[in-house]
Scaffold this motif. Sequence first.
Motif, short mmCIF file in Angstrom:
data_model
loop_
_atom_site.label_atom_id
_atom_site.label_comp_id
_atom_site.label_asym_id
_atom_site.label_seq_id
_atom_site.Cartn_x
_atom_site.Cartn_y
_atom_site.Cartn_z
N ARG A 11 -6.31 7.49 -8.43
CA ARG A 11 -4.93 7.30 -8.42
C ARG A 11 -4.32 6.76 -9.61
NH1 ARG A 11 -7.83 5.82 -4.06
NH2 ARG A 11 -8.20 3.65 -4.87
N PRO B 196 -1.95 -4.26 2.39
CA PRO B 196 -1.86 -3.35 3.54
C PRO B 196 -0.28 -3.07 4.07
CG PRO B 196 -3.49 -4.80 3.77
CD PRO B 196 -2.84 -5.62 2.82
N GLU C 32 -8.14 -1.91 -2.08
CA GLU C 32 -9.07 -1.92 -3.02
C GLU C 32 -8.77 -1.64 -4.45
OE1 GLU C 32 -8.75 0.11 -0.32
OE2 GLU C 32 -9.81 1.98 -0.65
N ASP C 33 -7.56 -1.30 -4.90
CA ASP C 33 -7.10 -1.25 -6.34
C ASP C 33 -6.63 -2.66 -6.94
OD1 ASP C 33 -5.40 1.85 -5.55
OD2 ASP C 33 -7.30 1.62 -6.47
N LYS D 33 -4.01 1.54 -3.10
CA LYS D 33 -4.72 0.91 -1.81
C LYS D 33 -5.22 -0.56 -2.20
CE LYS D 33 -6.48 5.41 -0.56
NZ LYS D 33 -7.79 6.08 -0.11
N GLU E 80 0.84 -1.09 -0.15
CA GLU E 80 0.04 -0.01 0.02
C GLU E 80 0.92 1.13 0.08
OE1 GLU E 80 -2.88 -0.08 3.26
OE2 GLU E 80 -3.85 1.93 2.40
N GLY E 81 0.61 2.15 -1.11
CA GLY E 81 1.38 3.30 -1.11
C GLY E 81 2.67 3.47 -2.07
#
Lengths: 111, 117
Positions: A61, A111, A81-82, A79, A15-16
Amino acid sequence: EDQVTQSPEALRLQEGESSSLNCSYTVSGLRGLFWYRQDPGKGPEFLFTLYSAGEEKEKERLKATLTKKESFLHITAPKPEDSATYLCAVQDPDSGYALNFGKGTSLLVTP
Amino acid sequence: DAGVTQSPTHLIKTRGQQVTLRCSPKSGHDTVSWYQQALGQGPQFIFQYYEEEERQRGNFPDRFSGHQFPNYSSELNVNALLLGDSALYLCASSLGQPGLILGGTQYFGPGTRLTVL
């Protein structure tokens, strides 16, 4: 010979952690290049259409870009959810309005 | 605004049988395309209907046939089913622009999962 090649086949991101997916194509005259997102067992969801080299489109994004031989789907600060399979497709004069799809890139964001 | 709908959601058939899949396009769309997606592959184009006629066909045998109705909905028929016909069948709708250079964006339905035993 494949008209549309997507790479990598699979991608795992934290994530990120930003990254890019690639779609290279070999058609004589591009009518349009399309990006779709597909969740398991579901139909593809339309994201972007690009028609000419230099064109860029953005949505949250995601940012899609197009050159004469390839397209990139940039994912910024993803994230969980992507997570999905991202499909690229082209329309060319030889195939009329049919979409020629690549095999997709399976993206997993942890995550 | 209703999107593309397909029925049934799932279907199980045996080899040699025949199957009919149905699709209603997105409101305002008049063109329907059908695709077959095997597991782990991208969708493969079967054919496209516009003004109740098959306008374009992919590399699929004559066992695959279709129809478009006056209300723009469509059916996909597959005869003499083979094990290899097991796949997700996708319907996509768009606004027909015959003669124009740019193809319209195709919007997909949720698909019908066909299993042939």
